[in-house]
Design a protein around this motif. Structure first.
Motif, PDB file in Angstrom:
ATOM      1  N   ALA A  77       0.855  -1.197   0.000  1.00 54.24           N
ATOM      2  CA  ALA A  77       0.000   0.000   0.000  1.00 54.24           C
ATOM      3  C   ALA A  77       0.885   1.238   0.000  1.00 54.24           C
ATOM      4  N   GLU A  78       0.280   2.362  -0.399  1.00 52.09           N
ATOM      5  CA  GLU A  78       1.000   3.634  -0.424  1.00 52.09           C
ATOM      6  C   GLU A  78       0.194   4.702   0.289  1.00 52.09           C
ATOM      7  N   ASP A  79       0.932   5.660   0.879  1.00 52.10           N
ATOM      8  CA  ASP A  79       0.259   6.805   1.481  1.00 52.10           C
ATOM      9  C   ASP A  79       0.248   7.974   0.499  1.00 52.10           C
ATOM     10  N   SER A  80      -0.352   9.076   0.894  1.00 55.62           N
ATOM     11  CA  SER A  80      -0.479  10.231  -0.001  1.00 55.62           C
ATOM     12  C   SER A  80       0.845  10.926  -0.267  1.00 55.62           C
ATOM     13  N   GLY A  81       1.892  10.588   0.501  1.00 58.99           N
ATOM     14  CA  GLY A  81       3.206  11.191   0.298  1.00 58.99           C
ATOM     15  C   GLY A  81       4.166  10.309  -0.475  1.00 58.99           C
ATOM     16  N   GLY A  82       3.701   9.161  -0.954  1.00 62.11           N
ATOM     17  CA  GLY A  82       4.552   8.269  -1.720  1.00 62.11           C
ATOM     18  C   GLY A  82       5.319   7.261  -0.881  1.00 62.11           C
ATOM     19  N   ASN A  83       5.044   7.216   0.411  1.00 63.98           N
ATOM     20  CA  ASN A  83       5.675   6.225   1.280  1.00 63.98           C
ATOM     21  C   ASN A  83       4.886   4.929   1.198  1.00 63.98           C
ATOM     22  N   THR A  84       5.429   3.872   1.751  1.00 70.17           N
ATOM     23  CA  THR A  84       4.812   2.576   1.521  1.00 70.17           C
ATOM     24  C   THR A  84       4.606   1.752   2.792  1.00 70.17           C
ATOM     25  N   PHE A  85       3.539   0.984   2.792  1.00 64.23           N
ATOM     26  CA  PHE A  85       3.299  -0.036   3.808  1.00 64.23           C
ATOM     27  C   PHE A  85       3.761  -1.355   3.200  1.00 64.23           C
ATOM     28  N   CYS A  86       4.450  -2.168   3.998  1.00 60.37           N
ATOM     29  CA  CYS A  86       5.020  -3.417   3.501  1.00 60.37           C
ATOM     30  C   CYS A  86       4.679  -4.577   4.413  1.00 60.37           C
ATOM     31  N   LEU A  87       4.631  -5.772   3.822  1.00 64.31           N
ATOM     32  CA  LEU A  87       4.589  -7.006   4.596  1.00 64.31           C
ATOM     33  C   LEU A  87       6.017  -7.494   4.745  1.00 64.31           C
ATOM     34  N   SER A  88       6.341  -7.994   5.927  1.00 58.85           N
ATOM     35  CA  SER A  88       7.660  -8.567   6.152  1.00 58.85           C
ATOM     36  C   SER A  88       7.620 -10.065   5.864  1.00 58.85           C
ATOM     37  N   PHE A  89       8.692 -10.560   5.282  1.00 58.44           N
ATOM     38  CA  PHE A  89       8.857 -11.992   5.069  1.00 58.44           C
ATOM     39  C   PHE A  89      10.104 -12.501   5.788  1.00 58.44           C
ATOM     40  N   ALA A  90      10.545 -11.739   6.792  1.00 58.65           N
ATOM     41  CA  ALA A  90      11.651 -12.187   7.638  1.00 58.65           C
ATOM     42  C   ALA A  90      11.186 -13.424   8.396  1.00 58.65           C
ATOM     43  N   GLN A  91      12.090 -14.329   8.638  1.00 56.66           N
ATOM     44  CA  GLN A  91      11.749 -15.642   9.191  1.00 56.66           C
ATOM     45  C   GLN A  91      10.865 -15.598  10.427  1.00 56.66           C
ATOM     46  N   ARG A  92      11.134 -14.728  11.367  1.00 55.32           N
ATOM     47  CA  ARG A  92      10.385 -14.735  12.633  1.00 55.32           C
ATOM     48  C   ARG A  92       9.180 -13.808  12.644  1.00 55.32           C
ATOM     49  N   GLU A  93       8.927 -13.117  11.548  1.00 55.12           N
ATOM     50  CA  GLU A  93       7.809 -12.167  11.554  1.00 55.12           C
ATOM     51  C   GLU A  93       7.056 -12.124  10.224  1.00 55.12           C
ATOM     52  N   VAL A  94       6.894 -13.261   9.581  1.00 58.95           N
ATOM     53  CA  VAL A  94       6.185 -13.314   8.308  1.00 58.95           C
ATOM     54  C   VAL A  94       4.783 -12.745   8.479  1.00 58.95           C
ATOM     55  N   GLY A  95       4.449 -11.777   7.649  1.00 56.57           N
ATOM     56  CA  GLY A  95       3.127 -11.157   7.692  1.00 56.57           C
ATOM     57  C   GLY A  95       3.054  -9.883   8.501  1.00 56.57           C
ATOM     58  N   ALA A  96       4.121  -9.553   9.240  1.00 53.41           N
ATOM     59  CA  ALA A  96       4.120  -8.301   9.999  1.00 53.41           C
ATOM     60  C   ALA A  96       4.064  -7.126   9.030  1.00 53.41           C
ATOM     61  N   VAL A  97       3.394  -6.053   9.455  1.00 50.24           N
ATOM     62  CA  VAL A  97       3.227  -4.879   8.607  1.00 50.24           C
ATOM     63  C   VAL A  97       4.147  -3.766   9.098  1.00 50.24           C
ATOM     64  N   TYR A  98       4.827  -3.141   8.149  1.00 49.50           N
ATOM     65  CA  TYR A  98       5.722  -2.022   8.436  1.00 49.50           C
ATOM     66  C   TYR A  98       5.359  -0.839   7.539  1.00 49.50           C
ATOM     67  N   TYR A  99       5.631   0.352   8.047  1.00 52.13           N
ATOM     68  CA  TYR A  99       5.497   1.582   7.267  1.00 52.13           C
ATOM     69  C   TYR A  99       6.911   2.069   6.986  1.00 52.13           C
ATOM     70  N   CYS A 100       7.222   2.290   5.724  1.00 53.43           N
ATOM     71  CA  CYS A 100       8.560   2.730   5.328  1.00 53.43           C
ATOM     72  C   CYS A 100       8.503   4.121   4.728  1.00 53.43           C
ATOM     73  N   ASP A 101       9.245   5.026   5.348  1.00 47.15           N
ATOM     74  CA  ASP A 101       9.340   6.411   4.888  1.00 47.15           C
ATOM     75  C   ASP A 101      10.381   6.467   3.775  1.00 47.15           C
ATOM     76  N   VAL A 102       9.950   6.188   2.555  1.00 47.60           N
ATOM     77  CA  VAL A 102      10.870   6.142   1.414  1.00 47.60           C
ATOM     78  C   VAL A 102      11.052   7.503   0.758  1.00 47.60           C
ATOM     79  N   GLU A 103      10.243   8.466   1.124  1.00 53.62           N
ATOM     80  CA  GLU A 103      10.343   9.806   0.539  1.00 53.62           C
ATOM     81  C   GLU A 103      11.170  10.738   1.401  1.00 53.62           C
ATOM     82  N   GLY A 104      11.542  10.301   2.592  1.00 51.54           N
ATOM     83  CA  GLY A 104      12.326  11.131   3.503  1.00 51.54           C
ATOM     84  C   GLY A 104      13.805  11.028   3.206  1.00 51.54           C
ATOM     85  N   PHE A 105      14.571  11.425   4.169  1.00 50.30           N
ATOM     86  CA  PHE A 105      16.019  11.370   4.031  1.00 50.30           C
ATOM     87  C   PHE A 105      16.493   9.935   4.052  1.00 50.30           C
TER      88      PHE A 105
END
Length: 135
Positions: free
Chosen positions: A96-124
């Protein structure tokens, strides 16, 4: 239940299985169900506000859920994964994306498959990712 203003085209089991094969991962069952029901799209209230602990302002919106085989290329999961490959952890999948172009992601790391993260990709750089939910 999440109401959507617009949705992507109907998906078959093969569509989702093909995506999983191309990405070399197995999607969590709840996310597979969401794709079958909506295939991305715009939330019914145009934007959903999600609490993001640690983020300046404390919240982010969801303007668009990504899908499979969308008419607009930038609305596709695989396109976002490819474009953001140098900005998000390799074990994250944009959903998913927010109005600023940042993204929500699912994690596929071994111990947290399905966890949701918000990544500030438009920032520094480097990108900062914030834990949002367990699934």
């Amino acid at each position: 239940m999440l109401k959507m203003l617009s949705k992507g085209r109907f998906l078959s089991e093969k569509d989702v299985a093909d995506l999983e094969q191309r990405l070399a991962l197995q999607l969590p069952s709840a996310y597979r169900k969401f794709l079958y029901e909506n295939n991305g799209g715009v939330p019914g209230n145009r934007m959903m506000v999600i609490d993001v602990r640690g983020l300046q302002g404390g919240a982010a919106d969801i303007q668009l859920f990504l899908g499979i085989d969308q008419e607009i290329e930038s609305s596709n999961i695989e396109w976002a994964k490819r474009v953001l490959s140098d900005r998000i952890p390799v074990h994250f999948l944009p959903i998913a994306e927010d109005s600023g172009g940042n993204t929500f992601c699912l994690s596929f790391a071994q111990r947290e498959v399905g966890a949701v993260y918000y990544c500030d990709v438009e920032g520094f750089e480097p990108t900062t990712c914030y834990f949002v939910a367990k699934d």
